[in-house]
Write a protein that holds these residues in place. Sequence first.
Motif, mmCIF file in Angstrom:
data_model
loop_
_atom_site.group_PDB
_atom_site.id
_atom_site.type_symbol
_atom_site.label_atom_id
_atom_site.label_comp_id
_atom_site.label_asym_id
_atom_site.label_seq_id
_atom_site.Cartn_x
_atom_site.Cartn_y
_atom_site.Cartn_z
ATOM 1 N N UNK A 134 36.415 16.121 33.746
ATOM 2 C CA UNK A 134 35.757 16.705 32.580
ATOM 3 C C UNK A 134 34.959 15.680 31.795
ATOM 4 N N UNK A 135 35.488 14.469 31.684
ATOM 5 C CA UNK A 135 34.768 13.396 30.981
ATOM 6 C C UNK A 135 33.482 13.068 31.734
ATOM 7 N N UNK A 136 33.588 12.889 33.054
ATOM 8 C CA UNK A 136 32.399 12.558 33.856
ATOM 9 C C UNK A 136 31.402 13.713 33.801
ATOM 10 N N UNK A 137 31.885 14.948 33.868
ATOM 11 C CA UNK A 137 30.987 16.113 33.770
ATOM 12 C C UNK A 137 30.269 16.132 32.421
ATOM 13 N N UNK A 183 26.193 15.686 27.439
ATOM 14 C CA UNK A 183 26.814 16.048 26.160
ATOM 15 C C UNK A 183 27.292 14.801 25.434
ATOM 16 N N UNK A 184 27.314 13.672 26.137
ATOM 17 C CA UNK A 184 27.621 12.377 25.547
ATOM 18 C C UNK A 184 26.812 11.335 26.315
ATOM 19 N N UNK A 185 26.728 10.154 25.733
ATOM 20 C CA UNK A 185 25.916 9.099 26.330
ATOM 21 C C UNK A 185 26.800 7.900 26.676
ATOM 22 N N UNK A 240 41.349 10.788 28.235
ATOM 23 C CA UNK A 240 40.414 11.861 28.594
ATOM 24 C C UNK A 240 40.738 13.206 27.942
ATOM 25 N N UNK A 241 42.013 13.564 27.842
ATOM 26 C CA UNK A 241 42.372 14.835 27.203
ATOM 27 C C UNK A 241 41.942 14.855 25.737
#
Length: 140
Positions: free
Chosen positions: A22-25, A31-33, A131-132
Amino acid sequence: MIIVVDTNVFVGACLGSKASSGVIASCLHRRCSPLMGTALLMEYEDILGRDEIFVRSPLSRAEREDLLDIFLSTCQWTRIYFGWRPNLPDEGGNHLVELAVAGGATRIVTHNLRDLQGKGLRFSGLEAVNPDQFLQEMTP
């Protein structure tokens, strides 16, 4: 949001972890940089070259390398001009803090919170999260 993605999160994504994926996605969907620097890239490449870590990975070596290339295309290359060492009890985490400070990140996303939440220097607006926690912050 500007972030630093620790190697262990990228590895987790390659191994099928939902939170890490989810973080990588989030990065791939912009949605983030994410920030990237020399030390972190060398660490990514070193770990991804260790096939024994990925025995249970649903991705082949070529697919992992492709994912890294795609991820890197979303990263903002950041040079570190000032070292904050020694800062953390575990030397291995210092380059993450230095990258985050140099690039103005607000989060370091890692599975290794213990080492990044030690007695090192504190930087206003910078926090280490797993990550969560990161995904909860990203959910409106």
